[in-house]
Design an enzyme around this catalytic site. Structure first.
Site, mmCIF file in Angstrom:
data_model
loop_
_atom_site.group_PDB
_atom_site.id
_atom_site.type_symbol
_atom_site.label_atom_id
_atom_site.label_comp_id
_atom_site.label_asym_id
_atom_site.label_seq_id
_atom_site.Cartn_x
_atom_site.Cartn_y
_atom_site.Cartn_z
ATOM 1 N N CYS A 1 -1.020 11.684 -7.515
ATOM 2 C CA CYS A 1 -1.613 12.308 -6.331
ATOM 3 C C CYS A 1 -1.395 13.811 -6.367
ATOM 4 O O CYS A 1 -0.502 14.312 -7.044
ATOM 5 C CB CYS A 1 -1.090 11.660 -5.064
ATOM 6 S SG CYS A 1 0.669 11.713 -4.959
ATOM 7 N N LYS B 1 0.830 -1.206 0.000
ATOM 8 C CA LYS B 1 0.000 0.000 0.000
ATOM 9 C C LYS B 1 0.865 1.258 0.000
ATOM 10 O O LYS B 1 1.883 1.305 0.675
ATOM 11 C CB LYS B 1 -0.902 -0.030 1.248
ATOM 12 C CG LYS B 1 -1.734 1.218 1.467
ATOM 13 C CD LYS B 1 -2.879 1.322 0.516
ATOM 14 C CE LYS B 1 -3.574 2.671 0.569
ATOM 15 N NZ LYS B 1 -4.343 2.963 -0.649
HETATM 16 C C1 LIG Z 1 -8.701 0.122 -3.226
HETATM 17 C C2 LIG Z 1 -7.544 0.517 -4.087
HETATM 18 C C3 LIG Z 1 -6.456 1.189 -3.514
HETATM 19 C C4 LIG Z 1 -5.371 1.577 -4.291
HETATM 20 N N1 LIG Z 1 -4.312 2.212 -3.699
HETATM 21 C C5 LIG Z 1 -3.231 2.563 -4.449
HETATM 22 C C6 LIG Z 1 -2.087 3.181 -3.849
HETATM 23 O O1 LIG Z 1 -2.032 3.396 -2.632
HETATM 24 N N2 LIG Z 1 -1.045 3.531 -4.646
HETATM 25 C C7 LIG Z 1 -1.044 3.290 -5.998
HETATM 26 O O2 LIG Z 1 -0.065 3.605 -6.671
HETATM 27 N N3 LIG Z 1 -2.103 2.680 -6.583
HETATM 28 C C8 LIG Z 1 -3.190 2.321 -5.853
HETATM 29 N N4 LIG Z 1 -4.269 1.682 -6.462
HETATM 30 C C9 LIG Z 1 -4.236 1.407 -7.916
HETATM 31 C C10 LIG Z 1 -3.846 -0.038 -8.204
HETATM 32 O O3 LIG Z 1 -2.558 -0.331 -7.721
HETATM 33 C C11 LIG Z 1 -3.925 -0.357 -9.709
HETATM 34 O O4 LIG Z 1 -3.040 0.486 -10.399
HETATM 35 C C12 LIG Z 1 -5.324 -0.158 -10.286
HETATM 36 O O5 LIG Z 1 -6.287 -0.567 -9.361
HETATM 37 C C13 LIG Z 1 -5.540 -0.920 -11.600
HETATM 38 O O6 LIG Z 1 -5.431 -2.310 -11.441
HETATM 39 P P1 LIG Z 1 -6.684 -3.303 -11.179
HETATM 40 O O7 LIG Z 1 -7.736 -2.972 -12.177
HETATM 41 O O8 LIG Z 1 -6.132 -4.678 -11.307
HETATM 42 O O9 LIG Z 1 -7.146 -3.015 -9.787
HETATM 43 C C14 LIG Z 1 -5.366 1.294 -5.685
HETATM 44 C C15 LIG Z 1 -6.448 0.613 -6.252
HETATM 45 C C16 LIG Z 1 -7.530 0.222 -5.483
HETATM 46 C C17 LIG Z 1 -8.676 -0.505 -6.136
#
Ligand SMILES: Cc1cc2nc3c(=O)[nH]c(=O)nc-3n(C[C@H](O)[C@H](O)[C@H](O)COP(=O)(O)O)c2cc1C
Ligand SMILES: Cc1cc2nc3c(=O)[nH]c(=O)nc-3n(C[C@H](O)[C@H](O)[C@H](O)COP(=O)(O)OP(=O)(O)OC[C@H]3O[C@@H](n4cnc5c(N)ncnc54)[C@H](O)[C@@H]3O)c2cc1C
Ligand code: FES
Lengths: 309, 290
Positions: free
Chosen positions: A135, A50
């Protein structure tokens, strides 16, 4: 003599060797222990934790999650325990496994990014940094770092100076030209790129006429964004020389292989972990099965395969 | 064995206009589910709906568990379409159940004050489908509980005959007066616990947020310990996504007392987000920041 056919899943991200291309996406895998009951963490290519910041961050008010068609919106607001607590309380657990640990981090100013990056250097058990540039930037009226090429250049360069660890820059997909942003990050010193982060989205409750998320906007993830992510990986592969980590809606081995053929050297699984907590190892097994069926010896040979001809 | 399993549906019956009872045969994961814990149910292996739905443990059976649910939206409508023989993915039991303090006899090791404080039978409050969560607790109390059950209308009151068999002290109310008293559970609560009540009971409650908030207000003003089961949208159920949070007073803030906290600007030190799926879903009323 014919050599016995064994599929080799090893890939490299710069100087980082992974036993297979399957990593976890930041923010979807907690700090690791959350999933230890469901899978053997040793089997993963890498664990990405995270997103961390210098100070603990409280995050946004709930509701933070809304399901949408084949996806979800989240506005967690980067809640995290802070770098110091992570190193003290969470890292010792992760060090028990052979899997490399990649730390995702962010800041709300240039100085914070640089300071955060320097905190990880020399810390035993951290193998690479993934910097989240999706961010808001306090110094620029909270506009997002990763959507302005000049700001991206500045912040990546600042972090590059502060760390000897492999530096992965995680691109924001909320831009007009992702290939341009990728080249900027490469020129500013990135060793690899992660893409894509969530796409900014929104949902409204028609009964109350109010946005469904307390924070109004959120990040869209899950299968709904996969075609967009594949296209972006494909475009960025053409634009840069550094390795790519592909993500966005990966639910199974077929999805992961699609990303590799688009140009990803490794993949990250995010939202799918919420659906099935053992999905990552199922994807690794599925990749092995695919290679055996197709008599493919090196998974590396698939990277960018869709670009041939 | 881990808590992510494939369960077989052995029954999925209507128990009211929009309510169903789902019976599942589950592999033994070696965990004994407790009242107040919950499960995440994948209503269908598809990308839409994508996420699992949380449901409280309604009953532990010899072969597995039962869940009681209201047909509400996309997921529960699909769930209602399942028949015996179908299977689905299930994650649980999750979260912490209701802390149950069995009435203790006064002994040398148990100070008399503690015994007196909890000697009264607990009051268990259900609002609407919240009955699913407190039902196993009512069973566990073996008749030694006062049960208040409120719902919108007669159609939303479930399993009344069974409940009447489980406790002698059973009070019903509906918003429209179509069954029991016309009014809400707070009206009932005020009636059964008048201001001069000496033996204050523990309160357990599950129901819609406005009801829980009112129960919390009542309990805090009367210095009664109340355990409330909260809901929030969930993605993972295992503490990984940080989606399901509620603000909980930190220990330092509690030590200062409520007035001090209210007087100051709310800062991160006074309260912090906790995960309903991990630290909850049951929280002490006095700790919750509404
Ligand atoms: C609940 C949640 C929290 C996330 N927190 C972060 C984060 O803290 N830092 C980050 O770079 N990406 C964060 N992401 C983005 C994911 O790492 C990823 O890039 C994005 O969800 C696309 O992949 P997926 O469709 O497989 O989830 C988060 C995604 C979700 C769903
Ligand atoms: C710990 C816990 C225990 C629960 N126990 C029960 C129970 O025993 N019986 C029962 O009928 N219901 C229970 N609920 C509520 C139940 O989860 C929702 O009614 C259900 O998710 C609705 O799904 P849907 O697809 O039909 O509705 P939709 O409105 O289509 O759902 C859309 C999204 O919102 C989420 N959502 C909608 N309402 C709620 C809610 N109240 N709480 C959390 N998420 C919600 C869904 O999970 C889904 O992700 C519980 C909720 C929690 C958090
Ligand atoms: S539902 Fe993911 S942390 Fe609670």
């Amino acid at each position: 003599m014919v050599e016995p056919l064994s599929s080799n899943l090893e890939v490299t991200i710069g100087s980082l060797k992974l036993k297979n291309p399957v990593m976890t996406a930041s923010g979807t895998f907690g700090y690791g222990p959350e999933y230890a009951e469901f899978i053997d963490l040793n089997r993963l290519g890498a664990i990405v934790v995270k997103g961390l910041s210098l100070e603990p961050k409280e995050g946004n008010p709930p509701p933070r999650i809304v399901e949408t068609a084949s996806g979800m919106l989240n506005s967690i607001g980067l809640q995290n325990i802070g770098i110091t607590a992570f190193i003290k309380e969470k890292l010792p657990f992760l060090k028990r496994f052979s899997t490399p640990v990649i730390v995702n981090f962010f800041g709300d100013s240039l100085d914070e990014y640089a300071e955060a990056a320097s905190r990880f250097d020399g810390v035993d058990g951290i193998h690479a940094l993934e910097m989240n540039i999706s961010c808001p930037n306090k110094q620029a009226g909270w506009s997002v770092f990763g959507t302005d090429p000049a700001v991206t250049c500045e912040v990546v360069s600042a972090v590059r100076k502060k760390t000897k660890l492999p530096l992965i820059v995680k691109l924001s997909p909320n831009v007009t030209d992702i290939a341009l942003m990728a080249r900027v990050a490469e020129d500013s010193g990135a060793d690899a790129l992660s893409l894509i982060n969530t796409l900014t989205g929104m949902a409204i409750d028609i009964r109350t006429r109010r946005p469904k998320l307390a924070n109004i906007r959120g990040g869209l993830s899950g299968p709904a964004i996969k075609p967009v992510a594949i296209r972006m990986v494909y475009d960025v592969y053409k634009a840069v020389k550094i390795p790519l980590i592909g993500m966005g809606g990966i639910m199974n081995a077929e999805d992961a292989l699609e990303f590799m053929m688009a140009g990803a050297a490794a993949v990250a699984v995010g939202t799918a972990n919420f659906v099935n907590p053992s999905v990552t190892v199922e994807i690794i097994d599925g990749m092995t099965a695919f290679m055996e069926r197709g008599k493919i010896q090196e998974i590396r040979s698939l990277i960018g395969a869709a670009h041939a001809g | 064995m881990n808590r992510y399993v494939t369960a077989e549906i052995t029954g999925n019956f209507s128990v009211g206009k929009n309510y169903r009872l789902l019976s599942l045969r589950c592999p033994d994961t070696g965990r004994k589910p407790k009242a107040g814990q919950f499960y995440m149910v994948q209503v269908r292996d598809s990308s839409d709906p994508l996420l699992k739905r949380p449901f409280s443990l309604f009953r532990k059976t010899a072969e597995g568990i039962q869940l009681l649910y209201r047909v509400q939206g996309k997921g529960t409508t699909l769930l209602a379409g399942h028949v015996a023989g179908d299977s689905l993915h299930l994650l649980g039991p999750l979260g912490n159940g209701y802390p149950v303090q069995k009435p203790v006899a006064a002994t040398a090791s148990a100070p008399a004050s503690v015994t007196v404080a909890h000697a009264a039978a607990p009051v268990i409050i259900a609002g609407g489908i919240g009955i699913a969560s407190v039902f196993p607790l009512i069973e566990e109390m073996k008749g030694k509980a006062t049960v208040l059950y409120g719902a919108r209308t007669n159609d939303d009151l479930l399993l009344l005959d069974e409940l009447k068999g489980l406790t002698d002290d059973f009070h019903i109310c509906t918003d429209d007066g179509s069954c029991g008293e016309k009014g809400n559970v707070i009206d009932l609560l005020q009636k059964i616990l008048p201001a001069d009540t000496k033996n204050l009971p523990l309160i357990y409650a599950c129901g819609p947020k406005p009801m829980l908030r009112a129960v919390s207000g009542f309990a805090v003003s009367r210095n009664i310990t109340a355990y409330l089961s909260l809901e929030e949208h969930m993605a993972c159920g295992i503490g990984a996504c940080l989606g399901c949070v509620v603000k909980i007073k930190t220990k330092e803030a509690k030590d200062m007392g409520t007035e001090d906290v209210q007087q100051r600007e709310s800062s991160a030190k006074d309260a912090a987000y906790q995960r309903i799926c991990m630290e909850g879903p049951v929280f002490k009323a006095e700790d919750i920041v509404w």
